[in-house]
Design an enzyme around this catalytic site. Structure first.
Site, mmCIF file in Angstrom:
data_model
loop_
_atom_site.group_PDB
_atom_site.id
_atom_site.type_symbol
_atom_site.label_atom_id
_atom_site.label_comp_id
_atom_site.label_asym_id
_atom_site.label_seq_id
_atom_site.Cartn_x
_atom_site.Cartn_y
_atom_site.Cartn_z
ATOM 1 N N GLN A 21 -1.960 4.072 -6.712
ATOM 2 C CA GLN A 21 -2.900 3.586 -5.703
ATOM 3 C C GLN A 21 -3.459 4.743 -4.885
ATOM 4 O O GLN A 21 -4.645 4.753 -4.531
ATOM 5 C CB GLN A 21 -2.197 2.588 -4.776
ATOM 6 C CG GLN A 21 -3.011 2.149 -3.571
ATOM 7 C CD GLN A 21 -4.257 1.376 -3.921
ATOM 8 O OE1 GLN A 21 -4.344 0.783 -4.997
ATOM 9 N NE2 GLN A 21 -5.239 1.376 -3.033
ATOM 10 N N GLU A 22 -2.620 5.742 -4.611
ATOM 11 C CA GLU A 22 -3.059 6.874 -3.800
ATOM 12 C C GLU A 22 -4.006 7.810 -4.552
ATOM 13 O O GLU A 22 -5.035 8.220 -4.023
ATOM 14 C CB GLU A 22 -1.838 7.670 -3.308
ATOM 15 C CG GLU A 22 -1.005 6.965 -2.257
ATOM 16 C CD GLU A 22 -1.706 6.910 -0.902
ATOM 17 O OE1 GLU A 22 -2.762 7.554 -0.747
ATOM 18 O OE2 GLU A 22 -1.202 6.195 -0.025
ATOM 19 N N SER A 23 -3.655 8.173 -5.790
ATOM 20 C CA SER A 23 -4.394 9.258 -6.461
ATOM 21 C C SER A 23 -4.719 8.985 -7.921
ATOM 22 O O SER A 23 -5.279 9.857 -8.588
ATOM 23 C CB SER A 23 -3.570 10.535 -6.396
ATOM 24 O OG SER A 23 -2.396 10.405 -7.195
#
Length: 484
Positions: free
Chosen positions: A303-305
């Site tokens: 989700q972050e990267s």
């Protein structure tokens, strides 16, 4: 018969109001032959799963709570098809059927129906890229349904007004197998409930909802038609308590709340990333997860990267877990673009968020509050919890707080908070995405282990019979295909 069942149900419901405090000893004394609660079910993500993470499923959790309410052990018995399941109930081999069963006229006539657990739509399912079905007389092939399912009643009724409708029923498949066959093009159409479709779209994004055949169909448990009065009375009393204390809402949110937003492109991209990108970093997620499930940490990383260790944002966050410079320093990360350092730092920071949460938040929900804090900040989550409490809702239940977090974007709410404005809707979307990614990782992980087990069994059989394992075409590819 229907009138008799209706009268019995109403009588039992009124009786339950006077038996809300029924004790387990009463239950056992009045039915001395019963020393356990035997619950029949079907395997499935929303009903019952038994993995290395333990037992799970909406019906399993409700059954476990009911057994506790009765103060007897729970014996969860999974069957391979509905015929076996219903026959076991008829023969009194089990006490209850709990398997995401919807109400039908036929079932009302055969069994006692428990109170409503939740509602679903019954839908026709097809594959993306094919012509969306709009007329049952003009379908391009057969509708395949599962024997003894509510879909059988539906297609029989449909055929009366759609004489060109062609359908078949099968007894050697379950919902998930038919979904896979639709996604692969082997089957053109099937019928299932909307929750099952939403859950399986996380793994099979090609599935699409066609015609809605029945909306707001009740999902219930089934009891034997005879000698079940005491158990039904206890079930009604239990249901009333669980509805009042929010358990039904909590389980609905836990199993279905995060799957209602479906993104085909994102789901396809994630499944490809599991195959092409995750193998390079999986060992690092496992190594540094600590007390966390590594798949939740990996889901947060995606989700972050999107598992890009060199990811950069204009806001100043960097790396696989998109850490700010102050956060990185606080967890001992000196190079945010180093994949291992970032994963280790993200795991430490997420665990700190979990540890800092109030003790009133249940262990099973702490990770979702922590992830929201990871995204929007612990202070803003606490503001949302205070608003939640002020509204008379439960500040320690994620189902309630996720509804309130978006209010932090409205001045009339955030102007009275300690930390002010926050993009609360973003935090909710962030957590829901991670929950979907996590579910997909669990499914792929289980599929991989199952294929590995089948391969081991095949090789063992080959050794016993003197066959050559070379006869298996690319056995490693069988395992790899689980992630595709």
């Amino acid at each position: 018969m229907l009138k008799i069942v209706a009268i019995i149900s109403i009588t039992l419901l009124l009786s339950a109001c006077h038996q809300a405090n029924m004790k387990a000893t009463e239950f056992i004394e009045e039915t001395p032959q019963r020393t356990v609660l035997k619950v029949g079910t079907l395997y499935g993500s929303q009903t019952y799963l038994n993995s290395d993470q333990g037992e799970s499923g909406f019906d399993y959790e409700m059954a476990a709570k009911f057994a506790d309410y009765l103060d007897v052990p729970l014996e969860m018995i999974p069957y391979h098809n509905r015929q076996q399941l219903f026959e076991a109930l008829r023969l009194n081999q089990i006490d209850i059927v709990a398997a995401a069963i919807t109400t039908t006229k036929n079932r009302r006539e055969q069994f006692l129906l428990g109170p409503t657990l939740y509602e679903v739509n019954q839908v026709l399912i097809y594959k993306s890229g094919n012509l969306k079905p709009r007329d049952f007389n003009k379908l391009q092939g057969d509708v395949i349904v599962i024997s003894e399912s509510a879909a059988v009643d539906t297609v029989i009724k449909l055929q009366q007004t759609n004489p060109n409708l062609s359908w078949q029923q099968v007894d050697d498949k379950d919902n998930e197998e038919l979904f896979s066959m639709v996604a692969s093009g082997e089957v053109l159409y099937t019928i299932a409930d909307s929750n099952s479709l939403l859950i399986n779209q996380r793994y099979l994004p090609e599935l699409r909802e066609g015609i809605v055949l029945d909306d707001k169909t009740e999902v219930v448990w089934l009891l034997p038609p005879l000698d079940s009065d005491r158990l039904m009375s206890a079930l009604l009393s239990f249901w009333h308590n669980q509805k009042r204390n929010g358990t039904l809402e909590h389980l609905n949110e836990k199993y279905f709340g995060h799957v209602k937003r479906f993104d085909y492109v994102d789901t396809r991209a994630f499944i490809r990333a599991i195959d092409n990108v995750l193998p390079e970093y999986q060992a690092l997620f496992e190594k540094h997860a600590g007390n966390l499930d590594w798949r939740k940490l990996a889901a947060a990383g995606y989700q972050e990267s999107h598992w890009n260790p060199k990811a950069r944002s204009p806001t100043g966050v960097r790396g696989m877990m998109m850490l700010t410079q102050p956060t990185a320093s606080s967890v001992g990360v000196d190079n945010r673009l180093d994949a291992e350092q970032s994963i280790r730092g993200g795991a430490i920071y997420l665990q700190k968020m979990i540890d800092r949460l109030p003790a009133s938040i249940p262990d099973s929900q702490r990770i979702w509050f922590a992830l929201a804090s990871y995204n929007v900040g612990l202070g803003h989550v606490e503001d949302a919890r205070k608003i939640t409490q002020g509204m008379g809702k439960d500040p320690s239940a994620w189902r309630d707080v996720k509804q309130v977090l978006p209010l932090l974007q409205q001045r009339k709410y955030y102007q009275h908070t300690r930390y002010g404005y926050a993009r609360g809707s973003e935090a909710v979307h962030y957590v829901d995405n991670i929950r979907r990614y996590y579910d997909t990782l669990v499914w792929v992980d289980n599929q991989t282990k199952q294929l590995e087990l089948e391969l081991e069994q095949t090789e063992a059989l080959a050794e016993e019979t003197g066959s050559q394992t070379d006869d298996i075409d690319n056995p490693e590819e069988l395992i790899k295909s689980a992630a595709q």
